[in-house]
Design an enzyme around this catalytic site. Structure first.
Site, short mmCIF file in Angstrom:
data_model
loop_
_atom_site.label_atom_id
_atom_site.label_comp_id
_atom_site.label_asym_id
_atom_site.label_seq_id
_atom_site.Cartn_x
_atom_site.Cartn_y
_atom_site.Cartn_z
N TYR A 229 0.88 -1.34 -0.06
CA TYR A 229 0.02 -0.06 -0.05
C TYR A 229 0.82 1.41 -0.03
O TYR A 229 0.53 2.31 -0.67
CB TYR A 229 -0.99 -0.14 1.24
CG TYR A 229 -1.60 1.30 1.43
CD1 TYR A 229 -2.75 1.68 0.49
CD2 TYR A 229 -1.20 2.16 2.20
CE1 TYR A 229 -3.52 2.52 0.70
CE2 TYR A 229 -2.26 3.41 2.37
CZ TYR A 229 -3.27 3.52 1.58
OH TYR A 229 -4.05 4.59 1.67
N GLU A 230 1.99 1.09 0.97
CA GLU A 230 2.95 2.52 0.81
C GLU A 230 3.76 2.40 -0.08
O GLU A 230 4.63 3.00 -0.30
CB GLU A 230 3.57 2.35 2.32
CG GLU A 230 2.38 2.66 3.43
CD GLU A 230 3.00 2.80 4.80
OE1 GLU A 230 4.48 2.35 5.03
OE2 GLU A 230 2.54 3.06 5.55
N VAL B 269 -5.27 -1.85 8.08
CA VAL B 269 -6.75 -2.59 8.11
C VAL B 269 -6.77 -2.98 6.47
O VAL B 269 -6.41 -2.46 5.52
CB VAL B 269 -7.82 -1.73 8.40
CG1 VAL B 269 -9.04 -2.45 8.27
CG2 VAL B 269 -7.50 -1.34 9.78
N GLY C 232 -14.41 0.30 11.30
CA GLY C 232 -14.17 0.72 12.75
C GLY C 232 -12.89 -0.08 13.14
O GLY C 232 -12.59 0.35 14.25
N GLY D 17 -9.81 0.38 12.48
CA GLY D 17 -8.75 1.55 12.69
C GLY D 17 -9.04 2.27 13.90
O GLY D 17 -7.91 2.37 14.86
N TYR E 114 -7.00 10.70 10.77
CA TYR E 114 -6.19 10.82 11.94
C TYR E 114 -6.80 12.20 12.44
O TYR E 114 -6.87 12.57 13.68
CB TYR E 114 -4.73 10.95 11.96
CG TYR E 114 -4.19 9.49 11.51
CD1 TYR E 114 -4.59 8.28 11.95
CD2 TYR E 114 -3.00 9.33 10.69
CE1 TYR E 114 -4.20 7.01 11.58
CE2 TYR E 114 -2.62 8.16 10.23
CZ TYR E 114 -3.12 6.98 10.76
OH TYR E 114 -2.73 5.79 10.25
#
Length: 168
Positions: free
Chosen positions: A26-27, A88, A96, A98, A132
């Site tokens: 993903y990153e 996740v 929910g 995360g 966040y």
């Protein structure tokens, strides 16, 4: 479809590695993953654990994880918790997991008398940054992460064996 957050067990090691690899994909950092089963197992569940893992289960299946460790604030004079990784699986996002992982980490932070919970996020990861912020996190824009690894770390660690010893 309730989410259960639990401490990882030694038999979760393959799940944890799978989450790490999925997060790296993903990153866009899959090429940087060097963790292997034995090393990770030793550092998570060996005689001197260096980090802890929480697993998010939904319907008895793992859907996410949080890997964290303690740091220390000299200014606060107290430890903190540093969240190294939160992930996740895509099909469970928005359900929910995360938030539940971060809530459990917040409770652990308070239970352990830690001063703060911190983590880093890639600057291009807008969905995570928005998530966040919605939870009350604030950026520490005045701080820049520094890193020494690989050959630079080995070079920094080299010490002239006679340094500080006039008898050499």
């Amino acid at each position: 479809m309730s989410i259960i957050i639990r401490a990882a067990r030694p038999d979760d090691i393959d799940t944890i590695i799978g989450f790490i690899r999925a997060l790296a994909d993903y990153e866009r950092l899959a090429h940087e993953v060097k963790a292997d089963r034995a090393t990770l197992f030793n550092h998570l569940f060996g005689p001197r654990p260096m980090a802890e893992v929480l697993i998010a289960d939904r319907n008895d299946a793992p859907v996410g994880f949080a890997l964290f460790f303690h740091n220390f604030s000299t200014f606060e004079g107290r430890p903190g918790i540093y969240l190294e990784d939160l992930f996740v699986v895509p099909e469970a996002r928005g359900g929910g997991a995360g938030k539940a992982l971060l809530q459990r980490l917040a409770r652990l932070t308070l239970e352990r008398d830690c001063a703060r919970l911190e983590w880093s996020v890639l600057d291009w990861n807008e969905p995570s940054i928005a998530f966040y912020r919605a939870l009350g996190a604030r950026p520490m824009d005045e701080w820049t992460v520094q890193r020494v690894d690989g050959e630079a770390l080995r070079a920094l660690a080299r010490v002239n064996s006679c340094e500080g010893h006039p008898e050499c």
